[in-house]
Design a protein around this motif. Structure first.
Motif, PDB file in Angstrom:
ATOM      1  N   VAL A  38      -9.639   8.855  -0.841  1.00  0.00           N
ATOM      2  CA  VAL A  38      -8.708   8.415   0.089  1.00  0.00           C
ATOM      3  C   VAL A  38      -9.313   8.658   2.011  1.00  0.00           C
ATOM      4  O   VAL A  38      -9.132   8.587   2.417  1.00  0.00           O
ATOM      5  CB  VAL A  38      -7.694   9.828  -0.462  1.00  0.00           C
ATOM      6  N   GLU A  45       1.189   9.515   3.835  1.00  0.00           N
ATOM      7  CA  GLU A  45       1.377  10.199   2.404  1.00  0.00           C
ATOM      8  C   GLU A  45      -0.240  10.397   1.376  1.00  0.00           C
ATOM      9  O   GLU A  45      -0.670  10.614   0.663  1.00  0.00           O
ATOM     10  CB  GLU A  45       1.455   7.894   1.492  1.00  0.00           C
ATOM     11  N   LEU A  46      -1.243   9.511   2.459  1.00  0.00           N
ATOM     12  CA  LEU A  46      -2.946   9.363   1.560  1.00  0.00           C
ATOM     13  C   LEU A  46      -3.318  11.082   1.900  1.00  0.00           C
ATOM     14  O   LEU A  46      -4.027  11.603   1.535  1.00  0.00           O
ATOM     15  CB  LEU A  46      -4.264   8.412   2.619  1.00  0.00           C
ATOM     16  N   LEU A 100       0.955  -1.296   0.161  1.00  0.00           N
ATOM     17  CA  LEU A 100      -0.215  -0.086   0.182  1.00  0.00           C
ATOM     18  C   LEU A 100       1.128   2.081   0.212  1.00  0.00           C
ATOM     19  O   LEU A 100       0.719   1.859  -0.750  1.00  0.00           O
ATOM     20  CB  LEU A 100      -1.204   0.215   1.070  1.00  0.00           C
ATOM     21  N   LEU A 123       1.968   5.404   5.791  1.00  0.00           N
ATOM     22  CA  LEU A 123       0.899   5.257   4.577  1.00  0.00           C
ATOM     23  C   LEU A 123      -0.458   6.210   5.061  1.00  0.00           C
ATOM     24  O   LEU A 123      -0.718   6.872   4.031  1.00  0.00           O
ATOM     25  CB  LEU A 123       0.197   4.368   4.978  1.00  0.00           C
ATOM     26  N   VAL A 175       0.892   4.063  -3.161  1.00  0.00           N
ATOM     27  CA  VAL A 175       0.679   5.742  -2.569  1.00  0.00           C
ATOM     28  C   VAL A 175       1.783   6.448  -3.519  1.00  0.00           C
ATOM     29  O   VAL A 175       1.991   7.243  -3.794  1.00  0.00           O
ATOM     30  CB  VAL A 175       0.242   6.174  -1.582  1.00  0.00           C
ATOM     31  N   GLN A 176       3.206   5.809  -2.899  1.00  0.00           N
ATOM     32  CA  GLN A 176       4.356   6.444  -2.749  1.00  0.00           C
ATOM     33  C   GLN A 176       4.780   6.584  -4.501  1.00  0.00           C
ATOM     34  O   GLN A 176       4.875   7.380  -4.952  1.00  0.00           O
ATOM     35  CB  GLN A 176       5.274   6.068  -2.486  1.00  0.00           C
ATOM     36  N   THR A 222      -8.177   1.998  -7.021  1.00  0.00           N
ATOM     37  CA  THR A 222      -7.116   1.562  -6.725  1.00  0.00           C
ATOM     38  C   THR A 222      -7.555   1.663  -4.898  1.00  0.00           C
ATOM     39  O   THR A 222      -6.816   0.341  -4.589  1.00  0.00           O
ATOM     40  CB  THR A 222      -5.430   1.905  -6.993  1.00  0.00           C
ATOM     41  N   ILE A 223      -7.734   2.508  -4.971  1.00  0.00           N
ATOM     42  CA  ILE A 223      -7.779   2.904  -3.679  1.00  0.00           C
ATOM     43  C   ILE A 223      -9.440   2.637  -3.296  1.00  0.00           C
ATOM     44  O   ILE A 223      -9.448   2.056  -2.114  1.00  0.00           O
ATOM     45  CB  ILE A 223      -8.303   4.789  -3.423  1.00  0.00           C
ATOM     46  N   LEU A 266      -2.311  12.767  -0.969  1.00  0.00           N
ATOM     47  CA  LEU A 266      -2.851  13.075  -2.235  1.00  0.00           C
ATOM     48  C   LEU A 266      -3.986  13.695  -2.173  1.00  0.00           C
ATOM     49  O   LEU A 266      -4.587  14.271  -3.067  1.00  0.00           O
ATOM     50  CB  LEU A 266      -3.215  11.415  -2.458  1.00  0.00           C
ATOM     51  N   PRO A 279      -1.880   6.128  -8.153  1.00  0.00           N
ATOM     52  CA  PRO A 279      -3.198   6.037  -8.303  1.00  0.00           C
ATOM     53  C   PRO A 279      -4.379   6.354  -8.075  1.00  0.00           C
ATOM     54  O   PRO A 279      -4.787   7.683  -9.074  1.00  0.00           O
ATOM     55  CB  PRO A 279      -3.140   5.874  -6.811  1.00  0.00           C
TER      56      PRO A 279
END
Length: 142
Positions: free
Chosen positions: A74, A59-60, A14, A56, A18-19, A27-28, A63, A23
């Motif tokens: 997200v 990163e989310l 994951l 994680l 995301v990185q 996918t999310i 986004l 995405p």
């Protein structure tokens, strides 16, 4: 069922997804389906490495302002994760705010966000988006 190794592998994937990749909404949304099917976010193995969970979540959150197309998906993932890993959400938002120029106003907004107990995903999403928008606005007037 999942064992801790499986869950740790999922968490690593994951983070990489995301990185490193762009995405997609699909996918999310798959993360949500995965959690609904095998309860990956609530699994004890998921929280074993707090730094990975934090990475994680961070990163989310990053986004959200960049990818309006992913916002709903997200926010749903963050909402589901925050139920089991509130400390990761708190730490990620604290890092984001402490790295900003607006200091005191951010701390008050953060406190207000965490003092509310959202009743559902929509309320959580609205509160989080307000917090992030306030942060962007406060930085813009510094």
């Amino acid at each position: 069922g999942c064992n801790e190794t499986h869950v740790q592998t999922v968490l690593d994937l994951l983070i990489q997804l995301v990185q490193a990749h762009e995405p997609t909404v699909e996918t999310i949304n798959e993360l949500v389906k995965l959690d609904e099917q095998v309860k990956v976010f609530s699994h004890a193995g998921f929280g074993m490495d707090g730094n990975k969970v934090l990475a994680l979540v961070r990163e989310l959150i990053n986004l959200l302002p960049k990818r309006a197309d992913l916002q709903e998906a997200v926010l749903t993932v963050l909402y589901r994760m925050s139920g089991y890993h509130p400390q990761a959400l708190q730490a990620a938002l604290q890092q984001r705010v402490s790295g900003s120029q607006a200091g005191e106003g951010h701390q008050q907004a953060l406190h207000k966000f965490f003092s509310r107990a959202p009743q559902n995903c929509a309320e959580f999403s609205s509160n989080l988006l307000h917090l992030l928008n306030d942060q962007i606005w406060l930085e813009s007037i510094q």
